[in-house]
Design a protein around this motif. Structure first.
Motif, PDB file in Angstrom:
ATOM      1  N   THR A 221       0.849  -1.182   0.000  1.00 22.99           N
ATOM      2  CA  THR A 221       0.000   0.000   0.000  1.00 22.99           C
ATOM      3  C   THR A 221       0.889   1.238   0.000  1.00 22.99           C
ATOM      4  O   THR A 221       1.663   1.454   0.928  1.00 22.99           O
ATOM      5  N   LEU A 222       0.793   2.018  -1.070  1.00 24.48           N
ATOM      6  CA  LEU A 222       1.568   3.250  -1.165  1.00 24.48           C
ATOM      7  C   LEU A 222       0.862   4.385  -0.445  1.00 24.48           C
ATOM      8  O   LEU A 222       1.500   5.219   0.195  1.00 24.48           O
ATOM      9  N   VAL A 223      -0.461   4.458  -0.588  1.00 16.62           N
ATOM     10  CA  VAL A 223      -1.263   5.504   0.040  1.00 16.62           C
ATOM     11  C   VAL A 223      -2.512   4.856   0.621  1.00 16.62           C
ATOM     12  O   VAL A 223      -3.200   4.097  -0.063  1.00 16.62           O
ATOM     13  N   ASP A 224      -2.792   5.151   1.884  1.00 17.12           N
ATOM     14  CA  ASP A 224      -4.042   4.720   2.511  1.00 17.12           C
ATOM     15  C   ASP A 224      -4.706   5.969   3.070  1.00 17.12           C
ATOM     16  O   ASP A 224      -4.276   6.528   4.060  1.00 17.12           O
ATOM     17  N   SER A 225      -5.752   6.408   2.393  1.00 23.54           N
ATOM     18  CA  SER A 225      -6.424   7.644   2.796  1.00 23.54           C
ATOM     19  C   SER A 225      -7.785   7.351   3.416  1.00 23.54           C
ATOM     20  O   SER A 225      -8.685   8.171   3.341  1.00 23.54           O
ATOM     21  N   SER A 226      -7.930   6.205   4.049  1.00 27.66           N
ATOM     22  CA  SER A 226      -9.221   5.818   4.609  1.00 27.66           C
ATOM     23  C   SER A 226      -9.705   6.774   5.690  1.00 27.66           C
ATOM     24  O   SER A 226     -10.891   6.847   5.964  1.00 27.66           O
ATOM     25  N   LYS A 227      -8.805   7.542   6.287  1.00 27.91           N
ATOM     26  CA  LYS A 227      -9.190   8.494   7.333  1.00 27.91           C
ATOM     27  C   LYS A 227      -9.065   9.939   6.888  1.00 27.91           C
ATOM     28  O   LYS A 227      -9.019  10.844   7.696  1.00 27.91           O
ATOM     29  N   GLY A 228      -9.000  10.165   5.582  1.00 29.11           N
ATOM     30  CA  GLY A 228      -8.834  11.524   5.089  1.00 29.11           C
ATOM     31  C   GLY A 228      -9.303  11.630   3.660  1.00 29.11           C
ATOM     32  O   GLY A 228      -9.961  10.731   3.142  1.00 29.11           O
ATOM     33  N   PRO A 229      -8.959  12.726   3.001  1.00 27.16           N
ATOM     34  CA  PRO A 229      -9.377  12.907   1.613  1.00 27.16           C
ATOM     35  C   PRO A 229      -8.763  11.851   0.698  1.00 27.16           C
ATOM     36  O   PRO A 229      -7.616  11.446   0.890  1.00 27.16           O
ATOM     37  N   GLN A 230      -9.538  11.420  -0.271  1.00 29.22           N
ATOM     38  CA  GLN A 230      -9.064  10.419  -1.222  1.00 29.22           C
ATOM     39  C   GLN A 230      -8.188  11.069  -2.281  1.00 29.22           C
ATOM     40  O   GLN A 230      -8.402  12.215  -2.653  1.00 29.22           O
ATOM     41  N   PRO A 231      -7.217  10.310  -2.785  1.00 32.15           N
ATOM     42  CA  PRO A 231      -6.421  10.818  -3.901  1.00 32.15           C
ATOM     43  C   PRO A 231      -7.287  10.942  -5.151  1.00 32.15           C
ATOM     44  O   PRO A 231      -8.314  10.280  -5.270  1.00 32.15           O
ATOM     45  N   SER A 232      -6.858  11.766  -6.080  1.00 34.14           N
ATOM     46  CA  SER A 232      -7.602  11.933  -7.326  1.00 34.14           C
ATOM     47  C   SER A 232      -7.670  10.593  -8.067  1.00 34.14           C
ATOM     48  O   SER A 232      -6.859   9.697  -7.841  1.00 34.14           O
ATOM     49  N   ALA A 233      -8.618  10.481  -8.973  1.00 33.14           N
ATOM     50  CA  ALA A 233      -8.838   9.233  -9.704  1.00 33.14           C
ATOM     51  C   ALA A 233      -7.636   8.823 -10.543  1.00 33.14           C
ATOM     52  O   ALA A 233      -7.446   7.635 -10.815  1.00 33.14           O
ATOM     53  N   ASP A 234      -6.794   9.774 -10.926  1.00 30.61           N
ATOM     54  CA  ASP A 234      -5.624   9.432 -11.743  1.00 30.61           C
ATOM     55  C   ASP A 234      -4.314   9.521 -10.950  1.00 30.61           C
ATOM     56  O   ASP A 234      -3.238   9.608 -11.530  1.00 30.61           O
ATOM     57  N   PHE A 235      -4.393   9.447  -9.641  1.00 33.50           N
ATOM     58  CA  PHE A 235      -3.203   9.583  -8.798  1.00 33.50           C
ATOM     59  C   PHE A 235      -2.165   8.502  -9.098  1.00 33.50           C
ATOM     60  O   PHE A 235      -0.966   8.766  -9.083  1.00 33.50           O
ATOM     61  N   HIS A 236      -2.616   7.300  -9.390  1.00 30.80           N
ATOM     62  CA  HIS A 236      -1.682   6.227  -9.728  1.00 30.80           C
ATOM     63  C   HIS A 236      -0.979   6.515 -11.060  1.00 30.80           C
ATOM     64  O   HIS A 236       0.195   6.208 -11.237  1.00 30.80           O
ATOM     65  N   ARG A 237      -1.684   7.148 -11.988  1.00 29.22           N
ATOM     66  CA  ARG A 237      -1.061   7.530 -13.267  1.00 29.22           C
ATOM     67  C   ARG A 237      -0.048   8.649 -13.075  1.00 29.22           C
ATOM     68  O   ARG A 237       0.971   8.705 -13.775  1.00 29.22           O
ATOM     69  N   GLU A 238      -0.334   9.538 -12.134  1.00 25.95           N
ATOM     70  CA  GLU A 238       0.613  10.609 -11.833  1.00 25.95           C
ATOM     71  C   GLU A 238       1.940  10.028 -11.331  1.00 25.95           C
ATOM     72  O   GLU A 238       3.008  10.539 -11.657  1.00 25.95           O
ATOM     73  N   LEU A 239       1.871   8.949 -10.555  1.00 20.06           N
ATOM     74  CA  LEU A 239       3.093   8.298 -10.087  1.00 20.06           C
ATOM     75  C   LEU A 239       3.911   7.787 -11.270  1.00 20.06           C
ATOM     76  O   LEU A 239       5.128   7.992 -11.328  1.00 20.06           O
ATOM     77  N   ILE A 240       3.261   7.156 -12.217  1.00 19.99           N
ATOM     78  CA  ILE A 240       3.959   6.640 -13.397  1.00 19.99           C
ATOM     79  C   ILE A 240       4.626   7.774 -14.164  1.00 19.99           C
ATOM     80  O   ILE A 240       5.766   7.667 -14.600  1.00 19.99           O
ATOM     81  N   ARG A 241       3.917   8.902 -14.305  1.00 22.01           N
ATOM     82  CA  ARG A 241       4.482  10.055 -15.010  1.00 22.01           C
ATOM     83  C   ARG A 241       5.718  10.585 -14.285  1.00 22.01           C
ATOM     84  O   ARG A 241       6.749  10.860 -14.902  1.00 22.01           O
ATOM     85  N   VAL A 242       5.647  10.702 -12.967  1.00 18.22           N
ATOM     86  CA  VAL A 242       6.780  11.210 -12.184  1.00 18.22           C
ATOM     87  C   VAL A 242       7.981  10.278 -12.331  1.00 18.22           C
ATOM     88  O   VAL A 242       9.104  10.736 -12.547  1.00 18.22           O
ATOM     89  N   VAL A 243       7.760   8.976 -12.232  1.00 19.76           N
ATOM     90  CA  VAL A 243       8.865   8.023 -12.367  1.00 19.76           C
ATOM     91  C   VAL A 243       9.478   8.112 -13.766  1.00 19.76           C
ATOM     92  O   VAL A 243      10.705   8.108 -13.917  1.00 19.76           O
TER      93      VAL A 243
ATOM     94  N   ARG B 254      -0.497  14.706  -3.567  1.00 21.08           N
ATOM     95  CA  ARG B 254       0.404  14.949  -4.686  1.00 21.08           C
ATOM     96  C   ARG B 254       1.672  14.133  -4.455  1.00 21.08           C
ATOM     97  O   ARG B 254       1.967  13.724  -3.332  1.00 21.08           O
ATOM     98  N   TRP B 255       2.393  13.872  -5.528  1.00 20.29           N
ATOM     99  CA  TRP B 255       3.689  13.179  -5.436  1.00 20.29           C
ATOM    100  C   TRP B 255       4.783  14.233  -5.390  1.00 20.29           C
ATOM    101  O   TRP B 255       4.776  15.168  -6.193  1.00 20.29           O
ATOM    102  N   THR B 256       5.706  14.098  -4.468  1.00 19.95           N
ATOM    103  CA  THR B 256       6.851  15.010  -4.401  1.00 19.95           C
ATOM    104  C   THR B 256       8.131  14.200  -4.634  1.00 19.95           C
ATOM    105  O   THR B 256       8.148  12.994  -4.425  1.00 19.95           O
ATOM    106  N   THR B 257       9.162  14.876  -5.070  1.00 15.60           N
ATOM    107  CA  THR B 257      10.430  14.202  -5.343  1.00 15.60           C
ATOM    108  C   THR B 257      11.568  14.899  -4.609  1.00 15.60           C
ATOM    109  O   THR B 257      11.488  16.094  -4.314  1.00 15.60           O
ATOM    110  N   GLU B 258      12.591  14.115  -4.326  1.00 14.95           N
ATOM    111  CA  GLU B 258      13.812  14.656  -3.747  1.00 14.95           C
ATOM    112  C   GLU B 258      14.969  13.748  -4.169  1.00 14.95           C
ATOM    113  O   GLU B 258      14.759  12.587  -4.502  1.00 14.95           O
ATOM    114  N   THR B 259      16.160  14.291  -4.184  1.00 14.80           N
ATOM    115  CA  THR B 259      17.322  13.472  -4.511  1.00 14.80           C
ATOM    116  C   THR B 259      17.755  12.685  -3.288  1.00 14.80           C
ATOM    117  O   THR B 259      17.504  13.101  -2.152  1.00 14.80           O
ATOM    118  N   LEU B 260      18.400  11.564  -3.540  1.00 20.86           N
ATOM    119  CA  LEU B 260      18.910  10.745  -2.430  1.00 20.86           C
ATOM    120  C   LEU B 260      20.154  11.367  -1.836  1.00 20.86           C
ATOM    121  O   LEU B 260      20.924  11.985  -2.468  1.00 20.86           O
TER     122      LEU B 260
END
Length: 97
Positions: free
Chosen positions: A47-69, A91-97
């Motif tokens: 499970t990458l995101v569990d929003s059962s106790k808060g706002p749900q991610p957008s319907a294309d949130f999983h696609r946004e991850l693919i785009r970021v990668v 939202r997906w955020t990025t940082e360098t290692l």
């Protein structure tokens, strides 16, 4: 030199797990959860995101991850992608290692 998927890591929303992007074969959005199925014999899902106790991610949130990668694969740095929730939603955020 460009990065490859083994240089990109995804952090779960609870921060407990890091998953290499190249280990993921399926990303699924099921309402309040975004899960990733890993490439192995056991077909483990994480499970990458569990929003059962808060706002749900957008319907294309999983696609946004693919785009970021895909965008990060064109860079020359090892990176971490993490889901963040704020007053605007998920939202997906990025940082360098």
């Amino acid at each position: 030199m460009s990065a490859n998927a083994s240089d990109i890591w995804i952090v779960t929303s609870d921060g407990r797990d890091l998953i290499r992007a190249d280990a993921i074969v399926v990303v699924r959005h099921d309402g309040d959860r975004v899960t990733a199925q890993l490439h192995d014999e056991a077909k483990v899902s994480v499970t990458l995101v569990d929003s059962s106790k808060g706002p749900q991610p957008s319907a294309d949130f999983h696609r946004e991850l693919i785009r970021v990668v895909a965008e990060l694969a064109d860079t020359s740095e090892a990176s971490v992608v993490r889901p963040r929730q704020d007053d605007r939603g998920w939202r997906w955020t990025t940082e360098t290692l």
